[in-house]
Design a protein around this motif. Structure first.
Motif, PDB file in Angstrom:
ATOM      1  N   LYS A 119     -22.748 -69.129 -10.388  1.00 57.05           N
ATOM      2  CA  LYS A 119     -23.071 -70.138  -9.323  1.00 57.05           C
ATOM      3  C   LYS A 119     -22.982 -71.626  -9.625  1.00 57.05           C
ATOM      4  O   LYS A 119     -23.294 -72.417  -8.735  1.00 57.05           O
ATOM      5  N   ARG A 120     -22.071 -72.036 -10.516  1.00 52.60           N
ATOM      6  CA  ARG A 120     -21.701 -73.271 -10.939  1.00 52.60           C
ATOM      7  C   ARG A 120     -20.950 -73.769  -9.830  1.00 52.60           C
ATOM      8  O   ARG A 120     -21.039 -74.886  -9.488  1.00 52.60           O
ATOM      9  N   ALA A 121     -19.933 -73.135  -9.283  1.00 58.01           N
ATOM     10  CA  ALA A 121     -19.270 -74.033  -8.181  1.00 58.01           C
ATOM     11  C   ALA A 121     -20.193 -74.349  -6.844  1.00 58.01           C
ATOM     12  O   ALA A 121     -19.962 -75.302  -6.462  1.00 58.01           O
ATOM     13  N   ASN A 122     -21.080 -73.338  -6.680  1.00 62.88           N
ATOM     14  CA  ASN A 122     -21.887 -73.713  -5.347  1.00 62.88           C
ATOM     15  C   ASN A 122     -22.740 -75.101  -5.800  1.00 62.88           C
ATOM     16  O   ASN A 122     -22.923 -76.036  -4.948  1.00 62.88           O
ATOM     17  N   VAL A 123     -23.172 -75.209  -7.096  1.00 62.05           N
ATOM     18  CA  VAL A 123     -24.085 -76.060  -7.514  1.00 62.05           C
ATOM     19  C   VAL A 123     -23.182 -77.382  -7.652  1.00 62.05           C
ATOM     20  O   VAL A 123     -23.679 -78.628  -7.187  1.00 62.05           O
TER      21      VAL A 123
ATOM     22  N   PRO B 145     -43.265 -85.250  -2.063  1.00 60.65           N
ATOM     23  CA  PRO B 145     -41.793 -84.856  -2.630  1.00 60.65           C
ATOM     24  C   PRO B 145     -41.388 -83.460  -2.361  1.00 60.65           C
ATOM     25  O   PRO B 145     -42.083 -82.678  -2.365  1.00 60.65           O
ATOM     26  N   HIS B 146     -39.838 -83.520  -2.758  1.00 55.50           N
ATOM     27  CA  HIS B 146     -39.308 -82.184  -2.657  1.00 55.50           C
ATOM     28  C   HIS B 146     -39.853 -81.548  -3.958  1.00 55.50           C
ATOM     29  O   HIS B 146     -39.526 -82.084  -5.020  1.00 55.50           O
ATOM     30  N   SER B 147     -40.234 -80.390  -3.700  1.00 57.18           N
ATOM     31  CA  SER B 147     -40.871 -79.557  -4.976  1.00 57.18           C
ATOM     32  C   SER B 147     -40.355 -78.461  -5.268  1.00 57.18           C
ATOM     33  O   SER B 147     -40.643 -77.776  -6.273  1.00 57.18           O
ATOM     34  N   LYS B 148     -39.321 -77.822  -4.361  1.00 61.02           N
ATOM     35  CA  LYS B 148     -38.576 -76.530  -4.755  1.00 61.02           C
ATOM     36  C   LYS B 148     -37.686 -76.666  -5.766  1.00 61.02           C
ATOM     37  O   LYS B 148     -36.712 -77.602  -5.743  1.00 61.02           O
ATOM     38  N   SER B 149     -37.752 -75.788  -6.869  1.00 57.01           N
ATOM     39  CA  SER B 149     -36.861 -75.985  -7.901  1.00 57.01           C
ATOM     40  C   SER B 149     -35.346 -75.221  -7.760  1.00 57.01           C
ATOM     41  O   SER B 149     -35.166 -74.285  -6.890  1.00 57.01           O
ATOM     42  N   PRO B 150     -34.333 -75.930  -8.067  1.00 61.97           N
ATOM     43  CA  PRO B 150     -33.048 -75.459  -7.779  1.00 61.97           C
ATOM     44  C   PRO B 150     -32.762 -74.349  -8.368  1.00 61.97           C
ATOM     45  O   PRO B 150     -32.053 -73.330  -8.022  1.00 61.97           O
ATOM     46  N   LEU B 151     -33.549 -73.858  -9.357  1.00 56.97           N
ATOM     47  CA  LEU B 151     -33.422 -72.397  -9.946  1.00 56.97           C
ATOM     48  C   LEU B 151     -33.831 -71.385  -8.909  1.00 56.97           C
ATOM     49  O   LEU B 151     -33.200 -70.411  -8.662  1.00 56.97           O
TER      50      LEU B 151
ATOM     51  N   ILE C  20     -33.773 -72.091  -5.723  1.00 53.30           N
ATOM     52  CA  ILE C  20     -32.777 -72.019  -4.531  1.00 53.30           C
ATOM     53  C   ILE C  20     -31.663 -71.330  -4.798  1.00 53.30           C
ATOM     54  O   ILE C  20     -30.991 -70.761  -3.924  1.00 53.30           O
ATOM     55  N   TYR C  21     -31.214 -71.204  -5.844  1.00 52.09           N
ATOM     56  CA  TYR C  21     -29.826 -70.554  -6.195  1.00 52.09           C
ATOM     57  C   TYR C  21     -29.879 -69.351  -6.930  1.00 52.09           C
ATOM     58  O   TYR C  21     -28.874 -68.686  -7.325  1.00 52.09           O
ATOM     59  N   SER C  22     -31.224 -68.926  -7.198  1.00 57.89           N
ATOM     60  CA  SER C  22     -31.480 -67.657  -7.834  1.00 57.89           C
ATOM     61  C   SER C  22     -30.901 -67.497  -9.175  1.00 57.89           C
ATOM     62  O   SER C  22     -30.214 -66.551  -9.744  1.00 57.89           O
ATOM     63  N   ILE C  23     -31.352 -68.835 -10.136  1.00 56.72           N
ATOM     64  CA  ILE C  23     -30.868 -68.730 -11.468  1.00 56.72           C
ATOM     65  C   ILE C  23     -31.884 -68.584 -12.398  1.00 56.72           C
ATOM     66  O   ILE C  23     -33.150 -69.111 -12.207  1.00 56.72           O
ATOM     67  N   SER C  24     -31.823 -67.849 -13.376  1.00 59.89           N
ATOM     68  CA  SER C  24     -32.770 -67.473 -14.481  1.00 59.89           C
ATOM     69  C   SER C  24     -32.887 -68.754 -15.409  1.00 59.89           C
ATOM     70  O   SER C  24     -31.863 -69.335 -15.710  1.00 59.89           O
ATOM     71  N   ARG C  25     -33.928 -68.958 -15.971  1.00 57.88           N
ATOM     72  CA  ARG C  25     -34.120 -70.103 -17.256  1.00 57.88           C
ATOM     73  C   ARG C  25     -33.238 -69.645 -18.116  1.00 57.88           C
ATOM     74  O   ARG C  25     -32.676 -70.290 -18.853  1.00 57.88           O
TER      75      ARG C  25
END
Length: 322
Positions: free
Chosen positions: A30-34, A214-220, A222-227
């Protein structure tokens, strides 16, 4: 006279993307999208900051109240880049920061942005119209006097070549940033009736600030990335991607790659935690994220930065500015 009611700060979404980009492994799928979205967010924020400069040249005959980065929570989220409030009218500015050739299509009213490839942004005028209508509905629902609302799509890059030859008839609502003071001057001449009293202005300003969320949605999310995909630790501000080691006796951080020494670098890491995960943290969670084993060391760090906990949880909200 110009009064800034809500100041412009780096958007939480931009800060969160920066934190994610730094903590995402270089080979992550997902790095390229980020990275692409981060580049867009940086360009947008740069364009919005240019607006601040040109607003300083507004004609002095009116008292302007400025609101930056409003995100009004109503039936629908209404995100406003810049709102100018006066007693006679209101202006909404939607910023577009493109550095290459752009054109407007008359039939679709779509903005075609060309920078190595063609990217189509749907109906910029329709976007700002919807926000204008939503704002009017909010005023009516709160029994505020009706007032003229004007909306503009504002192109902020000095290097952008905009082709409006195929633009719709209402393309006068798409302007370059250097035309902004003149546009406001024309509105001053056009609107000589005072719709709002000073008390109305105070009530409306208070309402807008209360409705801002404020915008509250975590980018994790948004991009379906695991901690577990992220790199934990405190990063070196020089090397950017090297993590620091904590010297518990001298109370500083050291980079083994460039020999950087720092005392407060954990603050940035705790901010990353708030932006990416949640706005509270326990001693155990902080130990894992900062890569420190000592409970006492982390207790002193958290106490010094965040103050005393509520139960076992420390609030990270003081690190956020949105």
């Amino acid at each position: 006279m110009i009064s800034t009611i809500k100041h412009r700060t780096a958007p939480t979404q931009l800060l969160a993307l920066k934190a994610l980009e730094q903590r995402l492994p270089l080979d992550h799928p997902k790095r390229a999208n980020v990275e692409m979205d981060l580049m867009k967010q940086k360009a947008r924020f740069a364009g919005e900051r240019r607006v601040n400069y040109y607003l300083a040249f507004l004609p002095k005959v009116m008292h302007y109240r400025l609101f930056y980065d409003l995100r009004l929570k109503d039936k629908h989220d209404v995100q406003l880049d810049t709102l100018i409030l006066t007693t006679n009218y209101i202006v909404l500015l939607e910023t577009k920061h493109y550095t290459e050739y752009s054109e407007i299509n008359e039939l679709s009213q779509q903005l075609h942005h060309k920078q190595n490839h063609t990217e189509t942004i749907p109906q910029p005028l329709e976007q700002i119209y919807r926000k204008q209508i939503e704002l009017g509905n909010i005023f009516a629902a709160n029994q505020l006097p009706p007032i003229p609302i004007y909306s503009y799509v504002l192109f902020t890059s000095p290097f952008n070549n905009i082709d409006l030859t195929q633009a719709p008839l209402d393309s006068e609502q798409m302007i370059r940033i250097d035309s902004l003071p003149k546009t406001i001057e024309q509105l001053n001449h056009k609107n000589d009736y005072c719709y709002l009293t000073n008390q109305d202005i105070k009530s409306l300003s208070r309402l807008l600030l209360e409705m801002h969320k404020p915008h509250s949605k975590s980018p994790l999310e948004i991009y379906s990335i695991s901690r577990s995909d992220l790199i934990y630790g405190v990063f070196c501000p020089n090397c950017k991607y090297s993590t620091l080691k904590r010297n518990h006796y001298q109370h500083h951080w050291k980079c083994l790659s460039c020999s950087y020494l720092g005392k407060e670098d954990h603050v940035k890491a705790l901010l990353d935690y708030a932006l990416l995960f949640q706005k509270q943290i326990t001693n155990s969670e902080a130990r894992r994220f900062l890569n420190i084993q000592s409970r006492d060391q982390v207790y002193r760090i958290l106490l010094g930065v965040l103050g005393r906990p509520n139960g076992h949880r420390y609030s990270l909200k003081t690190l956020l500015h949105d």
